[in-house]
Design an enzyme around this catalytic site. Structure first.
Site, short mmCIF file in Angstrom:
data_model
loop_
_atom_site.label_atom_id
_atom_site.label_comp_id
_atom_site.label_asym_id
_atom_site.label_seq_id
_atom_site.Cartn_x
_atom_site.Cartn_y
_atom_site.Cartn_z
N ARG A 51 9.88 -38.65 -13.99
CA ARG A 51 8.73 -39.57 -14.05
C ARG A 51 7.77 -39.41 -12.86
O ARG A 51 6.56 -39.34 -13.04
CB ARG A 51 9.20 -41.03 -14.06
N THR A 52 8.30 -39.42 -11.66
CA THR A 52 7.40 -39.50 -10.51
C THR A 52 6.55 -38.24 -10.40
O THR A 52 5.33 -38.30 -10.20
CB THR A 52 8.21 -39.74 -9.21
N LYS A 80 14.26 -20.83 2.66
CA LYS A 80 14.33 -19.81 3.72
C LYS A 80 14.36 -20.44 5.10
O LYS A 80 14.33 -19.75 6.11
CB LYS A 80 13.13 -18.86 3.62
N ARG A 101 8.47 -35.71 -2.49
CA ARG A 101 9.79 -36.36 -2.59
C ARG A 101 10.77 -35.52 -1.78
O ARG A 101 10.78 -34.28 -1.89
CB ARG A 101 10.25 -36.45 -4.04
N HIS A 129 10.23 -46.00 -2.00
CA HIS A 129 9.63 -45.32 -3.15
C HIS A 129 8.37 -46.12 -3.51
O HIS A 129 8.33 -46.85 -4.49
CB HIS A 129 10.63 -45.33 -4.32
#
Ligand code: CP
Length: 305
Positions: A51-52, A80, A101, A129
């Site tokens: 969703r986000t 890396k 995120r 959030h």
């Protein structure tokens, strides 16, 4: 330049304006269809999301802009060993705004200190959030007509659930809010949120274990998933994961106007037999998430339509 790290980054008045803008976008989508023409959104997702990430991307596409990004740390140079600060310096050369995120609390905050474009915190570990909170506030205001004077049940993993932490921070600013915290002992709301947010602001709350005891007295029930990814061992997760299952039978205990919200994804905590109940609002909630993120992108990019 503004970033969004926490729902507290916007005042109550600014949140009202943002929600009003989201409401206008919902009613008049064509008016905004080219508002971000020539602008690019980068989604930097070091953790899984449906969703986000996709709602930020849908929001930018709906505004006529373009999108780029990665959906796992493995497919970026983080694998890396590149730091968040170097990554954001890079993305600042390519995009106009980004949503990040990250599994580590505070990573988006590190990013915004090295960024020359607005950074949106799309979820940082068990911390915050904020865009989910904007979604939740818009959903509650749309369904109930207001944001204060209600009793809200928060149910499930209140320890690790970042959506609940952000929502509490945002809602305590409205008058007449009361909370019922429904969780097993091991997944109680962290002490620092109880003392620094609830107690400090004299917000009334009670803590209960049984969902059935709380249901008759709620105006709104916010269900959450047990956050498997934050547990240190599988055994504890398995023991906790089905502690709460809201089903049609339990919904009979709830008031006729008690809406059920859930940030999703759900696992077992809401039975599918609740989905057809008119009080089940969690799918509508996802749609509100697109409108509010469109409003957020316009606001952070300072684009007036
Ligand atoms: N609500 C939410 O954050 O969902 P995703 O994990 O699918 O983005």
């Amino acid at each position: 330049m503004r970033h969004l790290m926490s729902p507290m980054d916007f005042s109550v008045e600014e949140l009202e304006k943002l929600m009003d803008l989201a409401g206008d976008i919902e009613k008049n989508p064509e008016k905004y269809a080219h508002a971000c023409a020539g602008k690019k959104l980068a989604t930097l997702f070091y953790e899984p999301s449906t969703r986000t990430r996709l709602s930020h991307e849908a929001a930018m596409l709906n505004l006529g802009g373009s999108i780029m990004g990665f959906s796992s740390a493995d497919s970026s140079s983080a694998s890396k060993g590149e730091s968040v600060s170097d990554t954001i310096r890079t993305i600042s050369c390519y995009a106009d705004i980004c949503a990040m995120r990250h599994p580590k609390e505070g990573a988006p905050m590190v990013a915004c200190r090295h960024s020359s474009i607005p950074v949106i915190n799309a979820g940082d570990g068990g911390h915050q959030h904020p865009t989910q909170t904007l979604t939740d506030l818009l959903t509650i205001r749309s369904l109930k007509g207001h944001l204060g004077n209600m009793t809200i049940g928060l149910c499930g993993d209140l320890k690790f659930g970042r959506t609940v932490h952000s929502l509490i921070h945002a809602l305590v600013r409205y008058p007449g809010i009361r909370f019922v915290m429904i969780s097993p002992e091991e997944l109680r709301l962290p002490g620092y949120i109880r003392s620094d947010v609830l107690d400090k602001k004299n917000v009334p709350y009670e803590e209960v274990v049984r969902l059935e005891d709380a249901l008759p007295n709620l105006d709104l029930l916010y269900m959450t998933r047990v956050q498997k990814e934050r547990f240190f061992n599988e055994e504890d997760y398995v023991r906790m994961k089905d502690f709460y299952i809201l089903d049609a039978k339990k919904m009979e205990l709830a008031p006729k106007d008690m809406y059920v919200l859930h940030p999703l994804p759900r696992v077992n905590e809401i039975s599918v037999d609740v989905d057809s109940d008119p009080r089940a609002a969690y799918f509508r909630q996802m749609q509100y998430g697109v409108y509010i993120r469109m409003a957020l992108i316009l606001t952070l990019l300072e684009i007036n339509v």
